[in-house]
Design an enzyme around this catalytic site. Structure first.
Site, short mmCIF file in Angstrom:
data_model
loop_
_atom_site.label_atom_id
_atom_site.label_comp_id
_atom_site.label_asym_id
_atom_site.label_seq_id
_atom_site.Cartn_x
_atom_site.Cartn_y
_atom_site.Cartn_z
N LYS A 116 0.83 -1.22 0.00
CA LYS A 116 0.00 0.00 0.00
C LYS A 116 0.86 1.27 0.00
O LYS A 116 1.89 1.35 0.66
CB LYS A 116 -0.95 0.01 1.20
CG LYS A 116 -1.91 1.21 1.19
CD LYS A 116 -3.05 1.05 2.19
CE LYS A 116 -3.81 2.34 2.47
NZ LYS A 116 -4.40 3.00 1.31
N ASN A 147 -14.07 3.94 -0.57
CA ASN A 147 -12.97 3.87 0.39
C ASN A 147 -12.39 5.25 0.57
O ASN A 147 -12.38 6.06 -0.35
CB ASN A 147 -11.92 2.85 -0.04
CG ASN A 147 -11.01 3.38 -1.13
OD1 ASN A 147 -10.09 4.17 -0.86
ND2 ASN A 147 -11.25 2.98 -2.36
N CYS A 199 -5.16 10.00 -6.24
CA CYS A 199 -5.94 9.55 -5.09
C CYS A 199 -7.22 10.39 -4.98
O CYS A 199 -7.14 11.60 -4.81
CB CYS A 199 -5.15 9.65 -3.80
SG CYS A 199 -6.13 9.07 -2.40
N ILE A 207 -7.37 1.49 -13.24
CA ILE A 207 -7.63 2.84 -12.78
C ILE A 207 -7.78 2.89 -11.26
O ILE A 207 -8.08 1.88 -10.63
CB ILE A 207 -8.91 3.43 -13.43
CG1 ILE A 207 -10.12 2.52 -13.16
CG2 ILE A 207 -8.71 3.63 -14.90
CD1 ILE A 207 -11.45 3.09 -13.70
N ASN A 208 -7.55 4.08 -10.75
CA ASN A 208 -7.82 4.27 -9.33
C ASN A 208 -9.33 4.37 -9.14
O ASN A 208 -10.10 4.41 -10.10
CB ASN A 208 -7.11 5.53 -8.82
CG ASN A 208 -6.67 5.35 -7.37
OD1 ASN A 208 -7.46 4.88 -6.55
ND2 ASN A 208 -5.45 5.70 -7.05
N GLY A 251 -9.95 -2.54 -11.52
CA GLY A 251 -11.23 -1.84 -11.50
C GLY A 251 -12.36 -2.82 -11.78
O GLY A 251 -12.68 -3.10 -12.94
N GLY A 252 -12.91 -3.38 -10.71
CA GLY A 252 -14.10 -4.22 -10.86
C GLY A 252 -13.85 -5.65 -11.25
O GLY A 252 -14.76 -6.34 -11.72
C1 LIG Z 1 -9.21 -0.37 0.73
C2 LIG Z 1 -8.59 0.31 -0.45
C3 LIG Z 1 -7.45 1.11 -0.28
C4 LIG Z 1 -6.85 1.71 -1.40
N1 LIG Z 1 -5.69 2.41 -1.23
C5 LIG Z 1 -4.96 2.80 -2.32
C6 LIG Z 1 -3.66 3.33 -2.19
O1 LIG Z 1 -3.13 3.50 -1.08
N2 LIG Z 1 -2.99 3.68 -3.33
C7 LIG Z 1 -3.51 3.51 -4.58
O2 LIG Z 1 -2.85 3.80 -5.58
N3 LIG Z 1 -4.77 3.00 -4.72
C8 LIG Z 1 -5.48 2.63 -3.65
N4 LIG Z 1 -6.72 2.04 -3.81
C9 LIG Z 1 -7.29 1.89 -5.17
C10 LIG Z 1 -7.02 0.51 -5.78
O3 LIG Z 1 -5.65 0.28 -6.00
C11 LIG Z 1 -7.74 0.36 -7.14
O4 LIG Z 1 -7.19 1.28 -8.03
C12 LIG Z 1 -9.23 0.58 -7.07
O5 LIG Z 1 -9.76 0.10 -5.87
C13 LIG Z 1 -9.94 -0.09 -8.24
O6 LIG Z 1 -9.77 -1.48 -8.20
P1 LIG Z 1 -10.88 -2.50 -7.60
O7 LIG Z 1 -12.18 -2.17 -8.28
O8 LIG Z 1 -10.36 -3.87 -7.90
O9 LIG Z 1 -10.96 -2.22 -6.14
C14 LIG Z 1 -7.39 1.50 -2.70
C15 LIG Z 1 -8.56 0.74 -2.83
C16 LIG Z 1 -9.16 0.14 -1.74
C17 LIG Z 1 -10.38 -0.71 -1.92
#
Ligand SMILES: Cc1cc2nc3c(=O)[nH]c(=O)nc-3n(C[C@H](O)[C@H](O)[C@H](O)COP(=O)(O)O)c2cc1C
Length: 353
Positions: free
Chosen positions: A74, A124, A193, A255-256, A313-314
């Site tokens: 993280k 989040n 972020c 993507i974030n 992403g998803g």
């Molecule tokens: C609990 C949580 C914490 C996250 N913290 C970060 C982070 O510290 N840095 C970052 O680049 N993305 C962070 N993200 C974003 C994820 O890396 C990712 O880009 C985003 O959740 C989309 O993917 P997903 O749909 O599989 O969750 C976080 C996501 C979640 C769910």
């Protein structure tokens, strides 16, 4: 109900940091191996967990054993930094987000729990907390000695905004150097972020600034593969970003989470008055992330760039994993999916086609 989270969303970040991950089952064995080479290193399967869920070395190690070979520690900073207060995660109820017609707000109804991990969508809001560098450097160094062969460890870092653009650029260099020092396989810079108010969270929207920072970091740590993590960009904006930044990076991750106004049934900010907007991730992000991946791959191939694409992403099941591979991802990652179904890697890597 098949939801078995390893992160307890009823508790704060610090509790989860100290006591998690919450997983007591067996670790999968005989997982299918489909080796890929990431910057010269042989990796068991093009599947991973992006920055966020793996709060410290213990979390990274657990998800490595659960069958996710590409692991992002993280996001850390060059200084100790606090987390946003509880709550840090809430379930939200929404249709899949359409990148051409994004919703005005997203509902987080009190007490709502999705019916399956396949459909989990959350907001989040952490604000990229960090332990001080001495702590996380020691943690990563010790993790490196425990991680099994076939894994790939990425260290994610962000520059802390203290004043001028130059200062944030210098802090990105500082954190990248600290990550490189402890021997991560690649450094990822988070330019996106949705949970911080100032410049830190939206650098990816400024291609010139992004390229400036990346060039500085590349010069400082030329020997480590450099990845950049971005939020949803499509069309000309994505093209501009890629053209400006491709010369400096070996990988683009995205993507974030999608930044949205998340409200309760009364229309009030669900995370509290001072956090009107937050990141939405999980199932509902899939369409946006697939569109991003397909466009990014097309642009990359058109300009004959050779960076690798780390998509997330998803991704919540085997089908969606395949959709991302077909869209052009080199590595597919799942954060929310892996958080609510720790056996996702077994589902994806397990059976025969
Ligand atoms: C609990 C949580 C914490 C996250 N913290 C970060 C982070 O510290 N840095 C970052 O680049 N993305 C962070 N993200 C974003 C994820 O890396 C990712 O880009 C985003 O959740 C989309 O993917 P997903 O749909 O599989 O969750 C976080 C996501 C979640 C769910």
């Amino acid at each position: 109900m098949d939801i078995k989270p390893t992160y307890d969303i009823t508790k704060d970040y610090y509790y989860n940091f100290e006591h998690g991950p919450f997983y007591s089952g067996d670790y999968p064995t005989n997982l299918k191996v489909e080796s890929v080479h990431l910057f010269g290193k042989k990796v068991d399967f093009p599947l991973g967990v992006p920055a966020g869920l793996l709060l410290n070395g213990r979390w990274v190690e657990t998800y490595g054993k659960l069958g996710f070979p590409v692991l992002v520690y993280k996001t850390v900073r060059s200084c100790k930094y606090p987390c946003h207060p509880y709550p840090n995660c809430l379930y939200v109820k929404t249709a899949m987000i359409d990148p051409d017609d994004p919703p005005e707000y997203i509902l987080a109804p009190k007490g709502y729990v999705p019916e399956s991990y396949r459909l989990v969508t959350i907001t989040n809001s952490f604000g990229m907390p960090s332990m001080d560098p001495e702590w996380w450097q020691e943690d990563i160094a010790s993790l490196k000695r425990r991680l099994p062969e076939g894994c790939f460890l990425i260290g994610s870092g962000v520059g802390t905004h203290t004043g001028s653009t130059e200062e944030i650029a210098e802090d990105f260099v500082r954190v990248a150097e600290m990550l490189a020092e402890v021997g991560v396989d690649a450094v990822e810079l988070n330019f996106s972020c949705p949970n911080v108010k100032d410049h830190e969270g939206s650098i990816y929207m400024d291609p010139e600034l992004s390229a400036y920072i990346l060039a500085k970091v590349k010069k400082a740590v030329p020997y480590v593969p450099l990845l950049v993590k971005i939020g949803l960009l499509i069309g000309d904006k994505l093209r501009e970003f890629v053209r400006a930044c491709a010369p400096y990076v070996e990988g683009v991750a995205g993507i974030n989470s999608f930044q949205a106004r998340v409200v309760d049934e009364m229309g009030k900010p669900a995370l509290g008055e001072d956090r009107e907007k937050s990141g939405v991730c999980g199932w509902a992000l899939r369409r946006c992330a697939l569109r991003f991946t397909a466009e990014l791959r097309k642009i990359r191939d058109e300009i004959k760039a050779d960076f690798l694409i780390f998509s997330c992403g998803g991704v919540t099941d085997r089908e969606s994993y395949k959709e991302f591979i077909n869209a052009g991802a080199h590595v597919v990652m799942s954060c929310t999916g892996a958080m609510f179904n720790p056996l996702l890697a077994r589902e994806i890597r397990g059976g025969e086609d």
